[in-house]
Design a protein around this motif. Structure first.
Motif, PDB file in Angstrom:
ATOM      1  N   PRO A 195     -10.128  -0.853   4.198  1.00 20.22           N
ATOM      2  CA  PRO A 195      -9.888  -0.698   2.755  1.00 20.22           C
ATOM      3  C   PRO A 195     -10.842   0.293   2.086  1.00 20.22           C
ATOM      4  O   PRO A 195     -11.857   0.689   2.652  1.00 20.22           O
ATOM      5  CB  PRO A 195     -10.135  -2.103   2.199  1.00 20.22           C
ATOM      6  CG  PRO A 195     -10.331  -3.001   3.349  1.00 20.22           C
ATOM      7  CD  PRO A 195     -10.678  -2.150   4.524  1.00 20.22           C
ATOM      8  N   LYS A 196     -10.509   0.627   0.858  1.00 18.95           N
ATOM      9  CA  LYS A 196     -11.407   1.400   0.007  1.00 18.95           C
ATOM     10  C   LYS A 196     -12.738   0.650  -0.061  1.00 18.95           C
ATOM     11  O   LYS A 196     -12.763  -0.574  -0.074  1.00 18.95           O
ATOM     12  CB  LYS A 196     -10.844   1.512  -1.411  1.00 18.95           C
ATOM     13  CG  LYS A 196      -9.545   2.248  -1.505  1.00 18.95           C
ATOM     14  CD  LYS A 196      -8.990   2.198  -2.926  1.00 18.95           C
ATOM     15  CE  LYS A 196      -7.627   2.860  -2.999  1.00 18.95           C
ATOM     16  NZ  LYS A 196      -7.067   2.797  -4.353  1.00 18.95           N
TER      17      LYS A 196
ATOM     18  N   HIS B 131      -7.488   3.672   1.343  1.00 18.40           N
ATOM     19  CA  HIS B 131      -7.291   2.692   2.404  1.00 18.40           C
ATOM     20  C   HIS B 131      -6.848   3.506   3.618  1.00 18.40           C
ATOM     21  O   HIS B 131      -6.167   4.531   3.460  1.00 18.40           O
ATOM     22  CB  HIS B 131      -6.148   1.728   2.083  1.00 18.40           C
ATOM     23  CG  HIS B 131      -6.469   0.649   1.100  1.00 18.40           C
ATOM     24  ND1 HIS B 131      -6.756   0.888  -0.216  1.00 18.40           N
ATOM     25  CD2 HIS B 131      -6.506  -0.692   1.262  1.00 18.40           C
ATOM     26  CE1 HIS B 131      -6.956  -0.257  -0.843  1.00 18.40           C
ATOM     27  NE2 HIS B 131      -6.823  -1.233   0.043  1.00 18.40           N
TER      28      HIS B 131
ATOM     29  N   LEU C 103       0.825  -1.202   0.000  1.00 20.85           N
ATOM     30  CA  LEU C 103       0.000   0.000   0.000  1.00 20.85           C
ATOM     31  C   LEU C 103       0.862   1.257   0.000  1.00 20.85           C
ATOM     32  O   LEU C 103       1.766   1.389   0.827  1.00 20.85           O
ATOM     33  CB  LEU C 103      -0.918  -0.003   1.229  1.00 20.85           C
ATOM     34  CG  LEU C 103      -1.906  -1.175   1.266  1.00 20.85           C
ATOM     35  CD1 LEU C 103      -2.579  -1.258   2.625  1.00 20.85           C
ATOM     36  CD2 LEU C 103      -2.926  -1.038   0.160  1.00 20.85           C
TER      37      LEU C 103
END
Length: 186
Positions: free
Chosen positions: A114-115, A71, A42
């Motif tokens: 998370p998204k 995120h 990430l």
């Protein structure tokens, strides 16, 4: 780093290992190389730090829509919070479901949100500080919120009269906004 799944498979609890001695302890809250090996590659681009003076302060439920979705990796560095993530990815088998995890400096836990998930927390103590990393910069034109007490979500925050910002007090129900996120099977 210990990585634990939650009831929502994409939301993870990360607990870094602590190295202690008579002076106290040291921990790595994120190590890009080790996390990439674990499948969590990430690109963190922004760190945030919030302070809430009073117990019962609720921040959320927030999201940032595509193409600026984020995120978040959340930890509590002082006090205590109940941290909540809600799946709002259309088509997801866990759509509308949530997880709630207590984060404290003592337990060292971090929640990876998370998204495609709403995020919010309520402070469990006075003088609470929360720090979190984001994978995209804050973009006000993509900022969104859902009511903290949306009955369709059924979240038990441990309070019925939290301290809210004006924005959070006016947030719509999830059914009123739809969702900008789509679930994609792995």
């Amino acid at each position: 780093m210990q990585i634990e799944p939650t009831a929502l498979p994409d939301v993870l609890i990360l607990t870094p290992r602590r190295f202690g001695d008579g002076r106290g302890w040291f921990t790595e809250t994120w190590n890009a190389a080790r996390m990439a090996e674990a499948g969590l590659d990430l690109p963190w681009v922004q760190d945030n730090h919030s302070f809430s003076a009073a117990k019962g302060t609720l921040r959320g439920l927030h999201f940032q829509s595509p193409p600026r979705a984020q995120h978040k990796l959340v930890r509590c560095s002082r006090g205590a919070i109940l941290d909540v993530a809600v799946d709002i990815r259309a088509g997801s088998p866990t759509y509308g479901q949530h997880v709630a995890v207590e984060l404290t400096p003592e337990n060292g836990r971090q929640l990876l949100v998370p998204k495609g998930f709403l995020h919010g927390f309520v402070t469990l103590m006075d003088d609470t500080e929360v720090q979190y990393k984001c994978t995209d910069l804050y973009a006000p034109q993509h900022d969104g919120a859902v009511r903290w007490d949306d009955p369709a979500l059924g979240i038990d925050w441990g309070t019925t009269a939290p301290i809210l910002s004006d924005k959070d007090a006016r947030a719509p129900l999830l059914s009123q906004i739809g969702t900008p996120f789509r679930w994609e099977a792995a």
